[in-house]
Structures are given as structure tokens and as C-alpha cells.
Design an enzyme around this catalytic site. Sequence first.
Site, short mmCIF file in Angstrom:
data_model
loop_
_atom_site.label_atom_id
_atom_site.label_comp_id
_atom_site.label_asym_id
_atom_site.label_seq_id
_atom_site.Cartn_x
_atom_site.Cartn_y
_atom_site.Cartn_z
N LYS A 267 -84.25 -137.77 -36.97
CA LYS A 267 -83.80 -136.93 -38.01
C LYS A 267 -82.24 -137.53 -38.13
O LYS A 267 -81.72 -137.32 -37.04
CB LYS A 267 -83.90 -135.65 -38.01
CG LYS A 267 -83.14 -134.61 -39.01
CD LYS A 267 -83.49 -133.24 -38.69
CE LYS A 267 -83.27 -132.39 -40.14
NZ LYS A 267 -83.37 -130.95 -39.92
N ASP A 383 -83.15 -119.74 -42.89
CA ASP A 383 -83.66 -120.65 -44.17
C ASP A 383 -85.23 -120.62 -44.14
O ASP A 383 -85.79 -121.62 -44.43
CB ASP A 383 -82.86 -121.83 -44.09
CG ASP A 383 -83.43 -122.66 -45.49
OD1 ASP A 383 -83.79 -121.99 -46.61
OD2 ASP A 383 -83.22 -123.77 -45.48
#
Length: 494
Positions: A267, A383
Site C-alpha cells: 500500500k 469509515d
Amino acid sequence: CPWGAPSTTSISCSLADVMSEQLAKELQLEEENAAFPEVVAAAEGPFITGENIDTSSDLMLAQMLQMEFDREYDAQLRREEKKINGDSKVSISFENYRKVHPYDSDSSEDEVDWQDTRHDPYRADKPSTTPRRGFIGKGKDITTKHDEVVCGRKNTARMENFAPEFQVGDGIGMDLKLSNQVFNALKQHAYSEERRSARLHEKKEHSTAEKAVDPKTRLLLYKMVNSGMLETITGCISTGKESVVFHAYGGNSATEDKVIPPECAIKVFKTTLNEFKNRDKYIKDDYRFKDRFSKLNPRKIIRMWAEKEMHNLTRMQNAGIPCPQVVTLKKHVLVMSFIGQDQVPAPKLKDVTLSSEDMKKAYYQILNMMQQLYRECNLVHADLSEYNMLWHDGKVWLIDVSQSVEPTHPHGLQFLFRDCRNVSQFFQKGGVAEALNERELFNAVSGLSITADNEVDFQAEIEALEKINEDHVQNHGKKLSTFSSDGDPPIYDE
């Protein structure tokens, strides 16, 4: 005869004489002395004949004929001047009509280099300087340094100091005078354009793009491959607002304490802050990073964001919550275990079609994970939605926890209520009859007993609890929760 063929005599010479620079200069001087003195003398003496110059060159013959014609033409002009002027006190001159013979045969009027001339029309005239006393002249003819014409010419000359990319024009043959207002506006615009160009260049050279990485990130990936931690990087598997995810095969690194999984996910957090302008609230109020947060260092914020996700994943892994396993963190590059198989990532919960039993099973798994995340990990996802949950091996996996905060965050309970609303709406639409609404789910996860008839009053009580906790932190300096609850929240199991 001047038109006869010249007699060629071959003179033998050594290689050293041929390569000698002194010999070349002497030959050049001989040619110049043989050509130009006689040519100058021809203007006053008789016509040049083959007795005093070499006439083997057609070019030399043409020059001789042209100079003889110019001499006769100039003599005719002098006779015309003498005839017209006579004894008059006012005389005229045909000097501009005289023939000036170019002695350099290799040059022409079309190939004149302006930089070699005495007056360069493309170079701005230097404005007249004002003495130290600040004025010149006397009486009515006095001119100060604030004169409109003087300042205008100075401003025009100062435009040469602008950046080369800023086009200011040439102004040949024009006496340009720029007022101070116009010059200041142009100067400010030039500086703004220069800064904007520098910012665009910096973004292009030193920031990550949609599916590419900048040179610094590429160097980090090369080091991981060369060290043996990664075997190879296959390609990009996902792109988002804040990061780009690559797939890679794990290697065998002797320096790493952790076991590297066969497949890894890399990532790479984007170094452009376009998507991070409104996300600083997740990190600046987190006590773990509050002292290190600074808006003046964008790259430092990105590194802290990556470090935050690493710490949150570590907490979740220690609690047994299905999530990617952290391998290593290098600046803004986070290496984790790959959720999927054979380079195919696990699908998101929104993209997979589940049966009613699997949907019900997934709901209870998520409910249990939210309770574990809140109680054991002391975290709120902030989230959580069907976009950040993967379905793999018959269970749900949580990803993207870089924005996760602790419940003691000034907006931690509001983030939890938003997560509960997303989860409740998704599973209610999915046909799960047992799915709780957002208020019931919030109480089940947090253990709080907030009783309110509508959503507005419910959120008002949440804000009141957050205000009480914030006042407690400011008064006692401890990041401890003061939320009153009726014991541990119940564990919902299928």
C-alpha cells in the site's frame, strides 16, 4: 594576358610545415596584403591589371570590376554635388548614396549579426540616471526622480529582470513608459506564474500519480526486492483517493523477524495532499500523534498516516480480528499480507452476491468485530462500510483502518454512530431481518444506554458525552473515557 591559364608549379613541403599554425597565419597575411592594398589603391590609381595581382580567380575579377564601377559612380556624385552647391552657404550631400564596398567577401547585408554592431536595436536603452540629490535641471526645467517619464522608462528597463518564461515583448523603436501601477501588476503576475510553474513541476516530479510512483517510492520498492523481502512486484490491483495498492510475491529475508506471507499487498500512500485536506481531523486530535502533527510538513503527515494504519492493524491482529497482517513499514510504503489468492484480490462486500444465510452470518461477524474493535482494541473504525469489508474464505475481513481513532477522540462517538448507520442500512437492504437500526447498534457496540425518541436527540446526547470527556481531558490531562455504561456490551452471536 589576364585571361590566360595560370602556370601551376607544385612546391614540395613537409607535413610539419602543413600543420604549422605560424605558416597558416603567414599565408593568410600574404593573401590579405595581396588583395586589399591594391584594391584600395585602385580607387585612386589606374585600373588593376594582371601585372600587380593574381587574376586566376573569377571572384577576384568580379570584385575588381565592381570596385572600378563604384569608383566611377562616386566620382560622378562628387561632380554633381559641386555643380549643385556651387558657392552657396547651404550645401547638400549625396553621402548616403555613395557605394560602400564590403571588403569582407564572405559577408552580406542579410547576414549582419546585430550583436556585433555598435547599436543593438533589440537591447533596451539604459535610462538616464538621476543624481544622488534626486533632481536634475533648474527652475522650470527641473526633473525629479518621481517624474512620470523617467519612472516609466525605468520600469520598462526593469522588465528584463522577469523570468525568461514571462513574455514582455521587444519594443523595438518604441519609447515605452510603464506607470508604477502597471509595472507592479506585471511584476506580481510574473512572480505568481513563476511560483505556479514551480509547484506544477514539483507535483509532476515528486508526487505519486494514479497508477505510478515517484522516484523516491520506486527506490524504496527496489530496496525491498534487492534485500530479498519481496521476490517480485506484479502490478497494481487497486487505486483509491489516498493510496495505490500493488500485488507482490513474498521472498525469504533473513533480517526480518516476521514470516513473510507468499503473497503480499503493498500500500503506497499518495504524497499529493489533494485528498488529505479534510482528513487532518482524524490525526491531529489523536493523542498518539498530536505532538507530531504539523500542516507545514506534508510528507510527514503522509508518513504518520501510514504509521497510524500499521498501529491500528497491529491492535486488531492481536485481538484476533480478521485483517491484513503487517509485514513492514518504510516511510509511506506499507507491506501487508494479501487478502485473496493467485493475484486475485478478495471481492468487497458490496460486489459479492451472498445467500440469505451468508448475509446473516456476515452481519453477526461484523457486529462481533465492531464490539471487539471497541472493547479490546479501543478503536473506532470511523469509515466502516461495505466498501472497506472483504469477503474471503467464508468470513468478513476489515481493511483501510488508517483513519481509525480511539473512542476518546473528540469526535469518536460521532464516527461510531456513522459506522453503525452504514452497517445497519446495508444489511437491512440486504434482507437481514435481525439487523438492528443505527441507534440500537450504537448502544450494542458502545455499551451506552442512550435513550432518545429520534435521531436528532440521539446525536445531541452523543455530542454532550463527547463534550464531557473533552472537559475531563483538559482539566485532568488524562486521555481516559468518562462515558458511563451499564457494564460490558452484550455479545451478539448467531
